[in-house]
Every structure is written in structure tokens, then in C-alpha cells.
Design a protein around this motif. Structure first.
Motif, PDB file in Angstrom:
ATOM      1  N   ALA A  21       7.059 -19.696  42.675  1.00 36.10           N
ATOM      2  CA  ALA A  21       8.040 -20.579  42.755  1.00 36.10           C
ATOM      3  C   ALA A  21       7.815 -21.896  43.610  1.00 36.10           C
ATOM      4  N   VAL A  22       7.098 -21.838  44.626  1.00 38.55           N
ATOM      5  CA  VAL A  22       6.499 -23.117  45.309  1.00 38.55           C
ATOM      6  C   VAL A  22       5.711 -23.850  44.336  1.00 38.55           C
ATOM      7  N   GLY A  23       4.925 -23.404  43.393  1.00 36.44           N
ATOM      8  CA  GLY A  23       4.164 -24.087  42.320  1.00 36.44           C
ATOM      9  C   GLY A  23       5.330 -24.905  41.538  1.00 36.44           C
ATOM     10  N   ALA A  24       6.349 -24.144  41.051  1.00 36.04           N
ATOM     11  CA  ALA A  24       7.230 -24.548  40.117  1.00 36.04           C
ATOM     12  C   ALA A  24       8.161 -25.481  40.699  1.00 36.04           C
ATOM     13  N   ALA A  25       8.309 -25.379  42.241  1.00 34.63           N
ATOM     14  CA  ALA A  25       9.444 -26.557  42.703  1.00 34.63           C
ATOM     15  C   ALA A  25       8.383 -27.714  42.763  1.00 34.63           C
ATOM     16  N   LEU A  26       7.095 -27.686  42.952  1.00 34.72           N
ATOM     17  CA  LEU A  26       5.857 -28.899  42.997  1.00 34.72           C
ATOM     18  C   LEU A  26       6.327 -29.504  41.614  1.00 34.72           C
ATOM     19  N   LEU A  27       6.071 -28.950  40.787  1.00 34.62           N
ATOM     20  CA  LEU A  27       5.987 -29.152  39.258  1.00 34.62           C
ATOM     21  C   LEU A  27       7.310 -30.180  39.120  1.00 34.62           C
ATOM     22  N   LEU A  31       7.965 -33.995  38.194  1.00 35.67           N
ATOM     23  CA  LEU A  31       8.442 -34.479  36.909  1.00 35.67           C
ATOM     24  C   LEU A  31       9.760 -35.203  36.951  1.00 35.67           C
ATOM     25  N   LEU A  32      10.513 -34.693  37.882  1.00 33.21           N
ATOM     26  CA  LEU A  32      11.913 -35.210  38.127  1.00 33.21           C
ATOM     27  C   LEU A  32      12.243 -36.285  39.343  1.00 33.21           C
ATOM     28  N   VAL A  33      11.581 -35.840  40.287  1.00 35.79           N
ATOM     29  CA  VAL A  33      12.113 -36.668  41.606  1.00 35.79           C
ATOM     30  C   VAL A  33      10.960 -37.708  41.936  1.00 35.79           C
ATOM     31  N   GLN A  34       9.657 -37.538  42.260  1.00 31.12           N
ATOM     32  CA  GLN A  34       8.720 -38.321  42.598  1.00 31.12           C
ATOM     33  C   GLN A  34       7.676 -38.281  41.316  1.00 31.12           C
ATOM     34  N   GLN A  35       7.552 -38.751  40.374  1.00 34.94           N
ATOM     35  CA  GLN A  35       6.470 -38.892  39.498  1.00 34.94           C
ATOM     36  C   GLN A  35       5.364 -39.841  39.708  1.00 34.94           C
ATOM     37  N   CYS A  76      -6.789 -42.001  51.173  1.00 36.94           N
ATOM     38  CA  CYS A  76      -6.850 -42.471  49.716  1.00 36.94           C
ATOM     39  C   CYS A  76      -5.619 -43.255  49.562  1.00 36.94           C
ATOM     40  N   GLY A  77      -4.559 -43.421  50.140  1.00 32.74           N
ATOM     41  CA  GLY A  77      -3.544 -44.121  49.964  1.00 32.74           C
ATOM     42  C   GLY A  77      -2.514 -43.511  48.963  1.00 32.74           C
ATOM     43  N   ALA A  78      -2.657 -41.968  48.851  1.00 28.53           N
ATOM     44  CA  ALA A  78      -1.784 -41.349  47.746  1.00 28.53           C
ATOM     45  C   ALA A  78      -0.177 -41.579  47.961  1.00 28.53           C
ATOM     46  N   ASP A  79       0.558 -41.395  47.183  1.00 32.57           N
ATOM     47  CA  ASP A  79       2.064 -41.684  47.436  1.00 32.57           C
ATOM     48  C   ASP A  79       2.767 -40.340  47.619  1.00 32.57           C
TER      49      ASP A  79
END
Length: 413
Positions: A21-27, A31-35, A76-79
Motif C-alpha cells: 500500500a505504501v509503495g502504491a501510494a508512492l507511485l 505519477l499524479l502529484v509530483q512527477q 544531491c538536490g533532489a526534488d
């Protein structure tokens, strides 16, 4: 104690669904919120997803790795810093829920150090803000997980305590019933069995001391037949009493290998013996017994049929008199249901009204209880000329036994 539907959600055996469930929420967030727009962000997201799956089996290691991934992504300055913080907090929560000892505190401390390391350039000016974020990201999951774990442990202990109390209560009931059976068995042995044994001995002596008695018994063969019948009945009663006393004292003494009290094949013979025994009292009996049907009746209903015949004919002889006529009918349906009827004509006097009943005994009460346990019905009361006892035993007892209350006629033995 019934378990809440929420409680199983945090069981260890459901760690895999939680990780998925956590992995699905991450995906969904990617894909939908912060691509992500850069390859490094996708790389960090892939590593975070792998750590979510790793946390199914190794929650502590996954939590420490999530904290390290958070530091690396910030460097690394990731978003994806906010998303990775949420995943790291969930990992600490999993450790706090699933792992005992000091590992939850260690995982929360590692995450707190990671948060401080990412904001070290803001110190000491932003100390309050850094401490607040550290408490929210690392402290809140630790406390929530500890609360869930403590609640589950308390519920588990409560269920175990309830199970122990139920076992103790059952043991107390068992001990009380055993004590009651012992008291009843002692009274049966000391009072009933003693007197019946004495009567059997005296009947045997009477055959040889009556006037005119010879080596073969009294001179009048009718007296000898009566005495022989009394002696045989008393001996059979003594055998039944001994068996009953043994069962009352130790129910396990009659194991599964012990012969049953009444086999289906012997039921018709036992009913015929009851008719013969009752006829010796002078009662004229007409019987119509479905012998083939009785061979299909199980032991429990067979014993009920036998007791119904005994009690019905005994009451007819006792209340209608020795000169009365009684009819016994035993019929078995195709589905296994049994119908027992005992009618008497009220005796030779043919009085239009039956006399007032004397003190009631327990014969009909016991029969009614036996029939009720089998899901049947029992009716006993005045008929056109005498008295009628009618019982119906179904092939398969229904869920709710039914009973029909009717007048009783018998005297206290």
C-alpha cells in the motif's frame, strides 16, 4: 473478547499488504502529484520503492536505509525530499509497531539525525524550526507506533486473561457437577440400592419359607411365578443402579468401546419385554409395534421409546387398575420419526369422570424433558374413557425443542 476490525491491520502477518500500500501510494504521488523531471529523482524514487518492499521482512534495516536515502537525496538536490521524509517516517512507525526493545528508538534517532544533518546549515539560527521538524518526522511516528503496539499487547493480554478465566470457570463448573454427581451416587447407593438389594434377598428367602414350600418353591405355582418375577425385576434394577452409580461417579468409565445401553436391533425385543412385564400385573395389553421401523431408530430415541412405553403402561396399571385394558402403539415414519401412544379404558368401573389426581411424581416430568431434548412433543391427559399418553419424536431434532403442557396423572412413589 471480539477483536476490533482495526486491530488486525497492524499485525505482523499483514506487513506485506501495508508495504504494498505504501509503495502504491508512492507511485501515485510520483505519477499524479509530483512527477519527477530528472533521472536522479526517478532513481531515488526507485530506491525508495525498493526499500518499502524490503521493509516487509526487515523493518529496522529499511528504516535506517530510508534515513540514509533522505540525506543522500538532499545532498544531491533532489526534488523528492518531502516524499522521502514521509516514507522515512512510515518506516519508523513500522519499526515501532513491529520491533521490540530499543530498535524503534534507534531508528527514530537515526531519522532525527538525518533531518538535522539536512538542516545543519540553518543552525543555530533556525534551531527551533529544526527541532520541531525533527520531532514531527521522527518523534510522532515513534510515539504512534508505540501506542499501537501497547494497545495490541493490552488487547492480547486481555484475551488471554479472558480465556484463562473461562477455562477456570469451566473447571469450577466441572468440579461442581462432579461433586453433585458424587452426592447423588452416594445417596443412590446408600438408600435406593441398599433397600432394593435387601428386597431381592428377602424375596429369595420368601420362596422357601412360605407355607407348603418345597425344594422347587411354594406349593402354589402362581406365588412362585410372582416371586420369581419380583426377584428378576429386583436383580435387573440392581444392575441398572450399579451402572448408573458408576457413571455418576466417573463418566469416563463408560468409554466409546463400552456397549450401548440399548442397540437399535434390540429395541423391539425390549419393548416386547416391557409389554410382557406389564401384563404380569393383570393389565390386558394390546400392542401394535413397528418392529422393522424400530430397527432403524437410533439409541437416543430408542431409549425414549422404551421409557415412554414403560411409564405409560405403569401409569395405566397404577391408576386404571389391574382389570383395565391398555393399547400400546409404536409407529415409525419413513423419515425416521417415531410416534408412541398408550391408551387405557379407565378400568372396569367405567366412571364418567376421573378422580382427582394425587401428588404428582416425576415420571412424566422426566419423560417430557427427555422428549424435549430430542426436539419432540409429549401430551398426556384424559381421553374419552380413560387416559392417553402420546409422544412424537422427529427424525432430526429441530433447533428449538417444543413442548406441550398438559395435565399429569400419577402419584408420588
Amino acid at each position: 473478547m471480539n477483536r476490533s476490525w482495526v486491530e488486525p491491520v497492524f499485525d505482523t502477518k499483514y506487513a506485506a499488504p501495508r508495504g504494498l500500500a505504501v509503495g502504491a501510494a508512492l507511485l501515485g504521488a510520483l505519477l499524479l502529484v509530483q512527477q519527477p523531471t530528472q533521472a536522479r529523482d526517478w532513481l531515488f524514487a526507485a530506491v525508495a520503492l525498493a526499500l518499502c518492499l524490503l521493509g516487509v521482512g526487515r523493518a529496522f534495516g529499511a528504516a535506517v536505509a530510508q534515513a540514509g536515502l533522505l540525506v543522500a537525496a538532499h545532498a544531491c538536490g533532489a526534488d523528492l525530499i518531502a516524499t522521502l521524509k514521509v516514507l522515512a517516517a512510515i518506516a519508523v512507525f513500522e519499526v515501532s509497531v513491529r520491533c521490540p526493545g530499543r530498535r524503534p528508538v534507534v531508528a527514530a534517532s537515526v531519522l532525527a539525525c538525518a533531518v538535522v544533518a539536512n538542516r545543519v546549515t540553518d543552525l543555530p539560527g533556525e534551531l527551533a524550526s529544526v527541532l520541531y521538524k525533527t520531532g514531527v518526522v521522527a518523534g510522532v511516528p515513534l510515539l504512534l507506533g508505540a501506542y499501537v503496539r501497547a494497545t495490541r499487547e493490552a488487547a492480547r493480554r486481555a484475551r488471554e486473561h479472558l480465556a484463562r478465566e473461562e477455562a477456570r470457570a469451566e473447571q469450577r463448573v466441572h468440579s461442581a457437577r462432579a461433586a453433585e454427581r458424587a452426592v447423588i451416587a452416594r445417596e443412590l447407593h446408600d438408600l435406593v440400592a441398599h433397600h432394593v438389594s435387601s428386597m431381592v434377598v428377602r424375596v429369595g428367602v420368601a420362596r422357601h419359607v412360605l407355607p407348603g414350600a418345597g425344594p422347587d418353591g411354594p406349593a402354589d405355582p402362581r406365588i412362585g411365578a410372582v416371586l420369581d418375577d419380583l426377584h428378576a425385576s429386583g436383580t435387573a434394577a440392581m444392575a441398572d443402579l450399579r451402572r448408573l452409580v458408576a457413571v455418576l461417579r466417573d463418566p469416563d468409565s463408560v468409554g466409546p468401546d463400552a456397549p450401548p445401553l440399548l442397540t437399535p436391533g434390540a429395541l423391539a425385543t425390549a419393548v416386547a419385554a416391557v409389554v410382557t412385564q406389564s401384563a404380569r400385573s393383570g393389565l390386558t395389553i394390546s400392542s401394535a409395534v413397528d418392529e422393522e421401523g424400530l430397527a432403524r431408530v437410533d439409541t437416543a430415541r430408542g431409549l425414549a421409546v422404551l421409557r415412554l412405553a414403560q411409564e405409560g403402561l405403569a401409569n395405566a396399571a397404577r391408576h386404571a387398575g389391574a382389570d383395565a385394558h391398555a393399547e400400546l402403539t409404536v409407529r415409525v415414519d419413513r423419515d425416521g420419526g417415531v410416534h408412541v401412544t398408550v391408551d387405557d379404558d379407565g378400568g372396569a368401573a367405567q366412571r364418567p369422570e376421573l378422580p382427582a389426581a394425587g401428588p404428582h411424581g416425576h415420571g412424566l416430568v422426566g419423560l417430557r424433558e427427555r422428549v424435549d431434548l430430542l426436539g419432540g412433543s409429549l401430551a398426556a391427559g384424559p381421553a374419552a374413557r380413560g387416559w392417553r399418553l402420546r409422544a412424537e419424536l422427529p427424525a432430526a431434532p429441530p433447533y428449538a425443542p417444543r413442548a406441550e403442557k398438559t395435565p399429569q396423572r400419577e402419584t408420588q412413589p
